[in-house]
Design a protein around this motif. Structure first.
Motif, mmCIF file in Angstrom:
data_model
loop_
_atom_site.group_PDB
_atom_site.id
_atom_site.type_symbol
_atom_site.label_atom_id
_atom_site.label_comp_id
_atom_site.label_asym_id
_atom_site.label_seq_id
_atom_site.Cartn_x
_atom_site.Cartn_y
_atom_site.Cartn_z
ATOM 1 N N MET A 1 -2.774 15.325 -12.169
ATOM 2 C CA MET A 1 -1.583 14.522 -11.871
ATOM 3 C C MET A 1 -0.747 15.213 -10.799
ATOM 4 N N ALA A 2 0.137 14.440 -10.170
ATOM 5 C CA ALA A 2 0.949 15.009 -9.092
ATOM 6 C C ALA A 2 2.119 14.084 -8.792
ATOM 7 N N GLU A 3 3.166 14.672 -8.236
ATOM 8 C CA GLU A 3 4.264 13.844 -7.761
ATOM 9 C C GLU A 3 3.923 13.304 -6.378
ATOM 10 N N VAL A 4 4.581 12.207 -6.026
ATOM 11 C CA VAL A 4 4.397 11.590 -4.714
ATOM 12 C C VAL A 4 5.758 11.551 -4.026
ATOM 13 N N ILE A 5 5.812 12.076 -2.813
ATOM 14 C CA ILE A 5 7.062 12.094 -2.051
ATOM 15 C C ILE A 5 6.849 11.360 -0.737
ATOM 16 N N LEU A 6 7.665 10.353 -0.491
ATOM 17 C CA LEU A 6 7.625 9.594 0.755
ATOM 18 C C LEU A 6 8.899 9.905 1.528
ATOM 19 N N ARG A 7 8.726 10.295 2.789
ATOM 20 C CA ARG A 7 9.893 10.664 3.587
ATOM 21 C C ARG A 7 9.946 9.828 4.859
ATOM 22 N N ASP A 8 10.953 8.981 4.950
ATOM 23 C CA ASP A 8 11.290 8.241 6.179
ATOM 24 C C ASP A 8 10.073 7.539 6.790
ATOM 25 N N LEU A 9 9.328 6.817 5.960
ATOM 26 C CA LEU A 9 8.116 6.147 6.438
ATOM 27 C C LEU A 9 8.454 4.907 7.262
ATOM 28 N N VAL A 10 7.887 4.860 8.462
ATOM 29 C CA VAL A 10 8.072 3.725 9.366
ATOM 30 C C VAL A 10 6.712 3.147 9.705
ATOM 31 N N LYS A 11 6.607 1.821 9.617
ATOM 32 C CA LYS A 11 5.379 1.141 10.021
ATOM 33 C C LYS A 11 5.744 -0.168 10.702
ATOM 34 N N THR A 12 5.249 -0.344 11.932
ATOM 35 C CA THR A 12 5.436 -1.592 12.672
ATOM 36 C C THR A 12 4.067 -2.074 13.110
ATOM 37 N N TYR A 13 3.737 -3.306 12.790
ATOM 38 C CA TYR A 13 2.441 -3.851 13.176
ATOM 39 C C TYR A 13 2.496 -4.375 14.606
ATOM 40 N N PRO A 14 1.383 -4.305 15.336
ATOM 41 C CA PRO A 14 1.357 -4.809 16.723
ATOM 42 C C PRO A 14 1.824 -6.255 16.792
ATOM 43 N N GLY A 15 2.740 -6.519 17.714
ATOM 44 C CA GLY A 15 3.258 -7.873 17.861
ATOM 45 C C GLY A 15 4.372 -8.211 16.903
ATOM 46 N N GLY A 16 4.668 -7.300 15.965
ATOM 47 C CA GLY A 16 5.722 -7.562 14.993
ATOM 48 C C GLY A 16 7.100 -7.435 15.612
ATOM 49 N N THR A 17 8.019 -8.249 15.139
ATOM 50 C CA THR A 17 9.389 -8.207 15.665
ATOM 51 C C THR A 17 10.288 -7.312 14.831
ATOM 52 N N SER A 18 9.801 -6.877 13.677
ATOM 53 C CA SER A 18 10.587 -5.993 12.822
ATOM 54 C C SER A 18 9.656 -5.016 12.127
ATOM 55 N N ARG A 19 10.223 -3.983 11.564
ATOM 56 C CA ARG A 19 9.440 -2.960 10.891
ATOM 57 C C ARG A 19 8.970 -3.437 9.519
ATOM 58 N N ALA A 20 7.696 -3.197 9.223
ATOM 59 C CA ALA A 20 7.183 -3.525 7.891
ATOM 60 C C ALA A 20 7.806 -2.597 6.852
ATOM 61 N N THR A 21 7.966 -1.322 7.213
ATOM 62 C CA THR A 21 8.749 -0.385 6.406
ATOM 63 C C THR A 21 9.702 0.336 7.356
#
Length: 360
Positions: A1-21
């Protein structure tokens, strides 16, 4: 088992007008059951896929245990995933489906057999081990997918709307089985759903997402009882939270929310909002149909018997208010109802920011 840490994740898909995250940060404790909840397109599945390594972030960091796995291949993250579509092999028996991942990792045949038998017993699949998926019900296929995931002894278990393809009764029974299973395993679990009932009943904590951001994260009861924004209050609950908009006015009895013909008391702490619009949020089940001590009077528009309760649609000063009444409640549409809104059930929101206002 383990902890999960997400830090400032950004994802924008090609052609997207806004960030998915949009700079999403979240810490998931070791052994915690975290639910990502939100409507379609809010970014919850994208976030899950970035944890899994099926999507690479444009910026940010994914840490599992003590390892930065942001750009690691999925096979190097020690994760298991249960997909919405089951993803079982139609040409393999249940036994071979469950043990597939173990065999791909070169686990000895005796150990594969032992783990398959263990998972099958845990998920009540032992009688079906030699059957093929075509001979299984939807619930049994989903059990096969879960069994295949848990035999891998992964650090983190990821689930992407695993119950959405089941009918209502199967979802109800399998939800309870899943909660019991995860508690027994103690595996860190990240579960994606748009179903608020699943989120509230399964999660140790619920992270509500909207437009690529986590709007609120906390224990299910806290998120339901103290929605941080109007969106959270309006998304959680069936029916969702009622919102009444008015203007705060100063009276001899203290500040009140003027709804246009009727008014409600406002906490003294919100008196600085005098002359400004304010929103009151209250859950339908918190409103009482009263004979005396009423807060407001509403006109009954529709009465819907639901078996365990009766749902009333009323109109108060031109605004719709839903009320959950006892199942035996009866009244004729068009008549007036005295409604009592308990002070401790009222939540107050700034109409401009949609944020919950702190009242002490």
């Amino acid at each position: 088992m383990a902890e999960v840490i997400l830090r400032d994740l950004v994802k924008t898909y090609p052609g997207g007008t806004s960030r998915a995250t949009d700079e999403v940060s979240l810490e998931i404790g070791d052994g915690e059951f975290m639910v990502l909840l939100g409507p379609s397109g809010c970014g919850k599945t994208t976030l899950l896929r970035m944890i899994a390594g099926l999507e690479m972030p444009d910026a940010g960091q994914v840490v599992i245990g003590d390892r930065d796995v942001t750009y690691a291949e999925p096979r190097n993250r020690n994760l298991s995933m249960v997909f919405q579509s089951y993803a079982v092999f139609p040409n393999k028996a249940v036994r071979d489906n469950i043990g597939f991942g173990l065999r791909m990792h070169g686990v000895h045949a005796d150990e594969v057999a032992r783990k398959v038998d263990w998972a099958a017993d845990l998920l009540q699949l032992t009688p079906q081990l030699d059957r093929y998926p075509a001979k299984l019900s939807g619930g049994q296929r989903q059990r096969v997918a879960v069994a295949r995931a848990i035999v891998m002894d992964a650090d983190v278990l990821l689930m992407d709307e695993p119950l959405s393809n089941l009918d209502a009764l199967l979802r109800l029974s399998f939800r309870a089985e899943l909660k019991k299973l995860v508690e027994e395993l103690g595996t860190t679990t990240v579960y994606v759903t748009h179903d608020q009932v699943e989120a509230l009943s399964l999660g140790d904590r619920v992270a509500v997402m909207h437009e690529g951001q986590i709007i609120q994260c906390g224990p299910p009861t806290d998120v339901y009882d103290q929605p941080a924004t109007e969106f959270v209050g309006g998304f959680l609950g069936s029916p969702p939270m009622n919102f009444l908009t008015g203007v705060v006015v100063d009276t001899d009895d203290g500040p009140r929310l003027d709804l246009g013909g009727q008014s409600l008391p406002v906490p003294a702490a919100l008196s600085p909002h005098t002359g400004k619009p304010l929103k009151l949020g209250v859950r339908p089940e918190a409103i009482e149909v009263a004979h005396d001590g009423a807060s407001v009077t509403g006109e009954l528009q529709v009465l819907e018997p639901l078996g365990s309760s009766a749902l009333l649609t009323t109109e108060v000063c031109g605004q719709t208010v839903k009320v959950s009444a006892p199942p035996a409640f009866r009244a004729d549409p068009g008549g007036s109802l005295n409604l009592r809104l308990p002070d401790d059930a009222c939540r107050w929101y700034d109409p401009e920011t949609s944020l919950l206002l702190e009242v002490r």
